[in-house]
Structure formats: C-alpha cells, structure tokens
Design a protein around this motif. Structure first.
Motif, PDB file in Angstrom:
ATOM      1  N   ASP A 170      -3.590   3.429   0.428  1.00  0.00           N
ATOM      2  CA  ASP A 170      -4.213   2.986  -0.815  1.00  0.00           C
ATOM      3  C   ASP A 170      -3.496   1.766  -1.376  1.00  0.00           C
ATOM      4  OD1 ASP A 170      -6.476   4.662  -1.489  1.00  0.00           O
ATOM      5  OD2 ASP A 170      -5.038   6.314  -1.596  1.00  0.00           O
TER       6      ASP A 170
ATOM      7  N   VAL B  87      -3.625   8.269   4.923  1.00  0.00           N
ATOM      8  CA  VAL B  87      -4.408   7.637   3.861  1.00  0.00           C
ATOM      9  C   VAL B  87      -3.603   6.473   3.296  1.00  0.00           C
ATOM     10  CG1 VAL B  87      -5.572   7.967   1.658  1.00  0.00           C
ATOM     11  CG2 VAL B  87      -5.486   9.837   3.326  1.00  0.00           C
TER      12      VAL B  87
ATOM     13  N   CYS C  31       1.206   4.854   1.598  1.00  0.00           N
ATOM     14  CA  CYS C  31       0.749   5.569   2.789  1.00  0.00           C
ATOM     15  C   CYS C  31       1.191   7.023   2.696  1.00  0.00           C
ATOM     16  CB  CYS C  31       1.322   4.924   4.049  1.00  0.00           C
ATOM     17  SG  CYS C  31       0.750   5.680   5.580  1.00  0.00           S
TER      18      CYS C  31
ATOM     19  N   MET D  82       0.828  -1.202   0.000  1.00  0.00           N
ATOM     20  CA  MET D  82       0.000   0.000   0.000  1.00  0.00           C
ATOM     21  C   MET D  82       0.865   1.255   0.000  1.00  0.00           C
ATOM     22  SD  MET D  82      -2.996  -1.044   2.741  1.00  0.00           S
ATOM     23  CE  MET D  82      -4.289  -0.146   1.882  1.00  0.00           C
TER      24      MET D  82
ATOM     25  N   SER E  99      -7.039  -2.379  -0.925  1.00  0.00           N
ATOM     26  CA  SER E  99      -7.947  -1.848   0.091  1.00  0.00           C
ATOM     27  C   SER E  99      -7.678  -0.357   0.264  1.00  0.00           C
ATOM     28  CB  SER E  99      -7.740  -2.567   1.433  1.00  0.00           C
ATOM     29  OG  SER E  99      -7.869  -3.967   1.298  1.00  0.00           O
ATOM     30  N   HIS E 100      -8.539   0.315   1.015  1.00  0.00           N
ATOM     31  CA  HIS E 100      -8.385   1.749   1.274  1.00  0.00           C
ATOM     32  C   HIS E 100      -8.708   2.025   2.742  1.00  0.00           C
ATOM     33  CE1 HIS E 100      -8.510   6.093   0.502  1.00  0.00           C
ATOM     34  NE2 HIS E 100      -9.593   6.111   1.261  1.00  0.00           N
ATOM     35  N   TYR E 101      -7.800   2.739   3.420  1.00  0.00           N
ATOM     36  CA  TYR E 101      -8.017   3.113   4.816  1.00  0.00           C
ATOM     37  C   TYR E 101      -7.731   4.598   4.993  1.00  0.00           C
ATOM     38  CZ  TYR E 101      -7.643  -1.944   5.738  1.00  0.00           C
ATOM     39  OH  TYR E 101      -7.813  -3.301   5.727  1.00  0.00           O
ATOM     40  N   GLU E 102      -8.477   5.214   5.894  1.00  0.00           N
ATOM     41  CA  GLU E 102      -8.213   6.585   6.312  1.00  0.00           C
ATOM     42  C   GLU E 102      -8.193   6.601   7.838  1.00  0.00           C
ATOM     43  OE1 GLU E 102     -11.124   9.089   4.534  1.00  0.00           O
ATOM     44  OE2 GLU E 102     -10.427   8.734   2.486  1.00  0.00           O
TER      45      GLU E 102
END
Length: 247
Positions: A145, A143, A133, A131, A148-151
C-alpha cells in the motif's frame, strides 16, 4: 483479495482441526495430513523395532503418519501447519521440526503481518514508491500500500532474493531461492543485515513474470530496524515454503 476465508471445525483420526471452508482459501504454509501406515503393515516400531503386542501399543505420528511405540512417539507438540486445535502426538524427529515451525508461527508470522516500509521499484523502472508491505491475515497475499496498491499471491511468487549488506556486490550479498514454483537448488549467503529483497512473480492468467525490488530506507532509525526484521522473517517464510515442496 478474495473473500471466503471462513473456517470450520473438523474431526479427523488425528484430532480436531480448524480449517478453511474452501480448500482454495488454505494458507500456502499449510500441510496436508499424511495417510497413516496401515496397522497390518507395521508389526514393529518403525524407530526402535520393538514388536507390538497387547502391552506395547502402536501409535501414529500425526505429522509423518508412521507407526511407533509409545516411547518413540510420546510427545504432544503443536502442529499449526496442519491446523490442529490442540498439540498432537508426534515422533521425536517430527516433534523437533514442528517445534521450530511453532517459533515461526509465534514470532516471524506476526512480524510479516504487521508489515514494514520499503521503497518499491517495479520492473525496470527508475522510479521507486514508498509503500507498506505486509502479509495478509489469511497468509495468502503480500499486500503493498502506497499511492499504488498491489496484492501478490504467495503461490505465484517464483523467485525470492534477500539482499544483505557487508559483502562485495555479486559475491555473498544475496540469499537466493531460485524458485518456489518448481524445485530448484537453494543458495544462501552470510548472516548479515538484510537491506532489501527482489521478488519475481507470475501474473495470474498469464505467463508473464513481473519483478519488484524492495529497499529499506537509508536512515538508521526504528523504521530500518523494522524493515530488517521483516526481511529476516520473509527469509524464514520463504525457506519454510521451499522446504515444504518435498513434504
């Protein structure tokens, strides 16, 4: 990420500031303006004890709010953490701190926003995902990416551990900020190359704590160097946030 990141220009006794329209949108790195020590409570310079009169005027440091003579409060230094548009008057002690922070804003913050690539492992999973970051432009989220996607909201991060190489595991291989949400002791290891990071954060609306592990790639190309630079910048950002709990 939520919207509402518009800014407005406001004038305070300390100078012009460019601040978010909504307080909830302010950067976690920001500091509030301090209240000024009332003139009637400071007949003398709070540094050199010179008595104020018609010739020796008093000045307030924009960072600490204390009262000084011109000699002890003559420097005008950028103060990005309070969103001042122009350099502002500060006492010698505060000016030194602000100058160091300006380096963070000029260098490390840009590194964090540009991002870096890591293998990210969520919780106790034995699977990792590649990912990118980065820190969001409003400085409020990490953030991630990939597939998957996380915040992750910065203010919800409770623990940061920067993993380094060069020591026996379990001895001096971890820089640890044991808590950002509360005031807890800080321990730091040696100045070696950063190779990863462990984050613990609270999920909004829940007391549940989630853990993520970030690991730089094993190759020695520019990507690993970029990841190490990003981790070093994250370490400085975490230190800044931790120390600001007492400001």
């Amino acid at each position: 990420m939520s919207g509402g990141d518009a800014k407005k220009l406001v004038r305070s006794p300390s100078g012009l500031r460019m601040v978010p329209e909504h307080r909830a949108a302010r950067s976690p790195f920001g500091l509030d303006e301090p209240p000024w020590v009332p003139d009637k409570e400071c007949p003398r310079c709070m540094q050199c004890d010179t008595k104020f009169d018609f010739i020796t005027r008093k000045h307030h440091c924009r960072r600490c709010g204390k009262c000084f003579c011109d000699k002890c409060c003559s420097k005008k230094v950028p103060l990005p953490r309070m969103c001042f548009v122009d350099p502002v008057r500060q006492c010698a002690e505060c000016a030194l701190v602000s100058q160091k922070e300006t380096e963070f804003y000029d260098k490390q913050l840009k590194v964090l926003m540009n991002g870096a690539t890591f293998f990210v492992t969520l919780g106790t999973s034995d699977k990792s995902e590649l990912m990118v970051c980065r820190l969001s432009s409003n400085q409020r989220y990490l953030v991630l990416d990939g597939d998957s996607h996380y915040e992750i909201e910065i203010i919800q991060i409770s623990t940061v551990q920067i993993l380094t190489e060069g020591f026996t595991p379990g001895e001096k291989d971890i820089h640890t900020y044991t808590s950002l949400l509360e005031s807890q002791p800080v321990t730091e290891g040696g100045n070696t190359r950063a190779i990863g990071m462990i984050l613990q954060y609270k999920v909004p609306g829940s007391e549940e704590v989630t853990q993520m592990k970030f690991t730089a790639g094993e190759d020695f190309n520019c990507n690993r160097k970029l990841s190490a630079s990003w981790l070093a910048a994250m370490h400085k950002a975490t230190k800044l946030l931790y120390e600001s709990r007492d400001q």
